[in-house]
Write an enzyme that holds these catalytic residues in place. Structure first.
Site, mmCIF file in Angstrom:
data_model
loop_
_atom_site.group_PDB
_atom_site.id
_atom_site.type_symbol
_atom_site.label_atom_id
_atom_site.label_comp_id
_atom_site.label_asym_id
_atom_site.label_seq_id
_atom_site.Cartn_x
_atom_site.Cartn_y
_atom_site.Cartn_z
ATOM 1 N N CYS A 63 70.130 59.065 30.896
ATOM 2 C CA CYS A 63 70.795 60.520 30.638
ATOM 3 C C CYS A 63 72.214 60.439 29.924
ATOM 4 O O CYS A 63 72.608 61.546 29.363
ATOM 5 C CB CYS A 63 71.111 60.697 32.190
ATOM 6 S SG CYS A 63 72.202 59.410 32.826
ATOM 7 N N GLU A 86 73.519 64.912 39.725
ATOM 8 C CA GLU A 86 73.727 63.999 38.497
ATOM 9 C C GLU A 86 72.668 64.649 37.598
ATOM 10 O O GLU A 86 71.532 64.161 37.817
ATOM 11 C CB GLU A 86 73.750 62.555 38.600
ATOM 12 C CG GLU A 86 74.660 62.028 39.462
ATOM 13 C CD GLU A 86 76.154 62.235 38.699
ATOM 14 O OE1 GLU A 86 76.054 62.367 37.515
ATOM 15 O OE2 GLU A 86 77.218 62.231 39.204
HETATM 16 P P1 NAP Z 1 63.129 65.145 37.993
HETATM 17 O O1 NAP Z 1 61.822 65.520 37.528
HETATM 18 O O2 NAP Z 1 64.168 66.561 38.122
HETATM 19 O O3 NAP Z 1 62.853 64.299 39.338
HETATM 20 C C1 NAP Z 1 64.025 63.611 39.710
HETATM 21 C C2 NAP Z 1 64.015 63.183 41.228
HETATM 22 O O4 NAP Z 1 63.546 64.520 41.932
HETATM 23 C C3 NAP Z 1 62.602 62.553 41.333
HETATM 24 O O5 NAP Z 1 62.679 61.557 42.471
HETATM 25 C C4 NAP Z 1 61.529 63.698 41.862
HETATM 26 O O6 NAP Z 1 60.517 63.212 42.579
HETATM 27 C C5 NAP Z 1 62.663 64.398 42.627
HETATM 28 N N1 NAP Z 1 62.152 65.983 43.058
HETATM 29 C C6 NAP Z 1 61.402 66.653 42.143
HETATM 30 N N2 NAP Z 1 61.470 67.691 42.584
HETATM 31 C C7 NAP Z 1 61.961 67.696 43.803
HETATM 32 C C8 NAP Z 1 62.377 68.874 44.967
HETATM 33 N N3 NAP Z 1 61.892 69.888 45.001
HETATM 34 N N4 NAP Z 1 63.064 68.518 45.719
HETATM 35 C C9 NAP Z 1 63.592 67.291 46.167
HETATM 36 N N5 NAP Z 1 63.348 66.237 45.220
HETATM 37 C C10 NAP Z 1 62.575 66.622 43.877
HETATM 38 O O7 NAP Z 1 63.703 64.105 36.797
HETATM 39 P P2 NAP Z 1 62.815 62.953 36.136
HETATM 40 O O8 NAP Z 1 62.021 63.244 35.421
HETATM 41 O O9 NAP Z 1 62.795 61.749 37.384
HETATM 42 O O10 NAP Z 1 64.196 62.416 35.440
HETATM 43 C C11 NAP Z 1 64.668 62.567 34.212
HETATM 44 C C12 NAP Z 1 65.788 63.438 34.067
HETATM 45 O O11 NAP Z 1 66.922 62.915 34.951
HETATM 46 C C13 NAP Z 1 66.404 63.796 32.632
HETATM 47 O O12 NAP Z 1 66.686 65.149 32.497
HETATM 48 C C14 NAP Z 1 67.676 63.007 32.771
HETATM 49 O O13 NAP Z 1 68.550 63.162 31.985
HETATM 50 C C15 NAP Z 1 67.897 63.168 34.303
HETATM 51 N N6 NAP Z 1 68.900 61.894 34.396
HETATM 52 C C16 NAP Z 1 70.289 62.178 34.775
HETATM 53 C C17 NAP Z 1 70.848 61.120 35.223
HETATM 54 C C18 NAP Z 1 72.494 61.286 35.609
HETATM 55 O O14 NAP Z 1 72.964 60.172 36.087
HETATM 56 N N7 NAP Z 1 73.142 62.330 35.413
HETATM 57 C C19 NAP Z 1 70.639 59.744 35.324
HETATM 58 C C20 NAP Z 1 69.275 59.739 34.950
HETATM 59 C C21 NAP Z 1 68.446 60.591 34.476
HETATM 60 P P3 NAP Z 1 59.028 62.841 41.800
HETATM 61 O O15 NAP Z 1 59.267 61.922 40.821
HETATM 62 O O16 NAP Z 1 58.350 62.432 43.106
HETATM 63 O O17 NAP Z 1 58.845 63.969 41.398
#
Ligand code: NAP
Length: 527
Positions: A308, A269
């Site tokens: 999102c 997602e």
């Molecule tokens: P992110 O930086 O991609 O991180 C998401 C999750 O992945 C966090 O728990 C992060 O941990 C973890 N993570 C990062 N690198 C990883 C890796 N190499 N392997 C495994 N896990 C890893 O996103 P975010 O900044 O938290 O969230 C914002 C983004 O999410 C926005 O772009 C938004 O549009 C999107 N979003 C989408 C939805 C949907 O339902 N489609 C819903 C909400 C948000 P850490 O935090 O510890 O780095």
């Protein structure tokens, strides 16, 4: 207490978040990430990235949690979800306070997240109660397979025997975790939950409530406060990864060679440049226009635009652009921004200094191809990660950055269009795949052409009209009865959607044999 103000619960200073694995709370080790109050930049605690024995955690889930869950029927698992939902509700005020301190959530934002979590858990609890008291689900009707009715087939869903690793984004620490957990647990699969770090205090507190109150069988729920990157390398064919976050991280996870080699199920997602389309028939003063303006303004400011599903591209027929712009400016000006602990504040900060940096840089990139109607990237407070609501108007709707860059904050761009469904469809679909597109119109022909054109590229299409005024929950809300997810850059995933949400964690198997056996033991009437 002042209505709308947060209750005064003082958080313990400087908490170092622990993980819950193999029935114990375990301190992390290694690199430290600091947790802040985004309104004040005060340090609240930290998360250590390493120190967890991933292999042992996975083994515990597969050997202890899985069998315990699979021994229960669907209604019994539903009872577990009901208890979690009730516990979240019971602790609502405390959790709202934590969401305010660590997530920069206003009381309204925090309720949106928490009630989303408890509501989704309650929805799946109810769904569980309505399912057969069995351990598998029939999928459709049985079919005759041979020349005579004797040889017969029935599809069934059975829980997979692995573990569900859930990687959650920072913006919905409660709802994101709750919705994933609800589907996996009801399906009969144990979960390992990883919280997005900047707002991890809330997810950690929820994990404590689940564990301390023994709401789930041992091994069915584990919680990792730090990184899970290394854990993914250890997953196998019966395991599932469900990820929510940015496109870039989603692509990295999908490309993990171990996951690819073992055909581990992965649901992504990711982000989305969600469009809202005002139809050419919508007139000044109409309920449809009012709904459009209210939803756009809410999406831009709720959770400081960190949803999102929030609208990023606002498509308005040329003739209505001036009016829409003026009305939105009026609404955005009225939004009081500040420390969310002040009761009358309507919009808080973004979640972290990294988000602030990214949002400011993103606004500047959009400004290069747009006029600034209100707001901008400039700093508005000495302390805290605040961004002012920013409305831009595209100078050139063909500029690629408008359709490609997600600015994850209180920012959206007006895109004037010629009022035809063809142009609206073309612009919407340039997002490359989205979570939700909304259309506002009372012209049936326009609506039908819009839906036909944009549905292949969006997981959800939300329609506003005179008749839905006052009846509809806005497009930004993810409802458990409808699917959530979208093609292309939105990740290509799908979750929720009632029973569909369980299928991700189950194996669909075709049982073929003697009709008497197959039908009696596995058919619809058997269960
Ligand atoms: P992110 O930086 O991609 O991180 C998401 C999750 O992945 C966090 O728990 C992060 O941990 C973890 N993570 C990062 N690198 C990883 C890796 N190499 N392997 C495994 N896990 C890893 O996103 P975010 O900044 O938290 O969230 C914002 C983004 O999410 C926005 O772009 C938004 O549009 C999107 N979003 C989408 C939805 C949907 O339902 N489609 C819903 C909400 C948000 P850490 O935090 O510890 O780095």
């Amino acid at each position: 207490m002042h209505r709308g103000a947060h209750v005064a619960i003082v958080l313990a200073p400087m908490i170092s978040l622990q993980s819950y694995v193999r029935g114990q709370w375990v301190a992390g080790s290694g690199d430290t990430k600091t947790l802040h109050d985004p309104s004040t930049e005060a340090v609240l605690g930290d998360v250590r990235q390493g120190g967890i024995d991933f292999a042992a955690a996975l083994e515990h889930a597969r050997k202890v949690g899985g069998p315990a869950l699979r021994a229960l029927t669907f209604p019994q698992r539903g009872e577990l979800l009901k208890a979690i939902s009730a516990k979240l509700h019971e602790h609502r005020d405390e959790l709202i306070e934590i969401a305010g301190r660590n997530g920069g959530n206003t009381r309204g934002d925090a309720k949106f997240d928490l009630d989303g979590a408890s509501g989704t858990l309650a929805f799946y609890a109810q769904l569980g109660a309505s399912l057969p008291a069995s351990h598998h689900l029939p999928d459709g009707d049985g079919v005759q397979l041979g020349r005579t009715p004797r040889f017969y087939g029935q599809h069934i869903f059975v829980p997979r025997t692995g573990v569900a690793v859930h990687i959650n984004a920072f913006n919905f620490p409660a709802w994101g975790m709750g919705e994933k957990m609800a589907c996996a647990l009801l399906a009969g699969v144990p979960v390992i939950e990883k919280a997005g770090t900047p707002s991890a205090l809330l997810a950690h507190r929820i994990a404590k409530l689940i564990v301390d109150n023994q709401l789930l069988p041992e091994g069915a729920f584990q919680f990792v406060a730090g990184s899970v990157s290394g854990m993914l390398d250890l997953l196998g064919a019966q395991d599932t990864v469900a990820f929510t976050g940015s496109s870039a991280t989603g692509i990295a996870i999908r490309g993990n060679k171990h996951l690819v080699a073992r055909n581990v199920r992965v649901n992504i997602e990711a982000d989305s440049i969600n469009p809202a389309v005002l139809g050419p028939d919508v007139e000044s003063g109409s309920d449809t226009l009012e709904q459009f303006l209210a939803n756009v303004a809410t999406d831009m400011t709720q959770k400081a635009g960190q949803k999102c599903t929030a609208v990023r591209r606002i498509l308005v027929p040329q003739a209505m652009v001036a009016e829409v712009q003026e009305a939105l400016v009026e609404r955005l000006r009225a939004v009081k921004i500040g420390n969310v602990m002040d009761g009358d504040v309507r919009m808080g900060p973004v979640a972290s200094s990294e988000q602030l940096r990214d949002v400011r840089a993103g606004i500047q990139k959009l400004q290069a191809v747009s006029d600034t109607v209100i707001g901008g990237p400039q700093s508005i407070a000495e302390k805290g990660y605040f961004v002012t609501p920013t409305l831009l108007r595209a100078k050139d709707v063909d500029a690629a950055v408008l359709h490609e860059l997600e600015v994850f904050g209180p920012c959206a761009t007006l895109l004037p269009y010629d009022g035809t469904a063809a142009m609206a469809v073309e612009l919407c679909n340039r997002g490359g795949g989205g979570l939700v597109a909304s259309g506002y119109s009372d012209d049936r022909a326009f609506v039908e052409a819009l839906v036909a054109g944009i549905s292949p590229w969006h997981g959800r299409v939300w329609l506003g009209s005179e008749k839905t005024m006052g009846q509809a929950i806005g497009p930004g809300a993810v409802l458990p009865a409808s699917v959530h997810g979208g093609p292309g850059r939105a990740g290509g995933g799908e979750e929720l959607g009632g029973l569909r949400g369980l299928h991700h964690y189950m194996q669909r198997t075709a049982i073929q044999g003697d009709r008497a056996v197959v039908g009696r033991s596995f058919g619809r009437d058997a269960t």
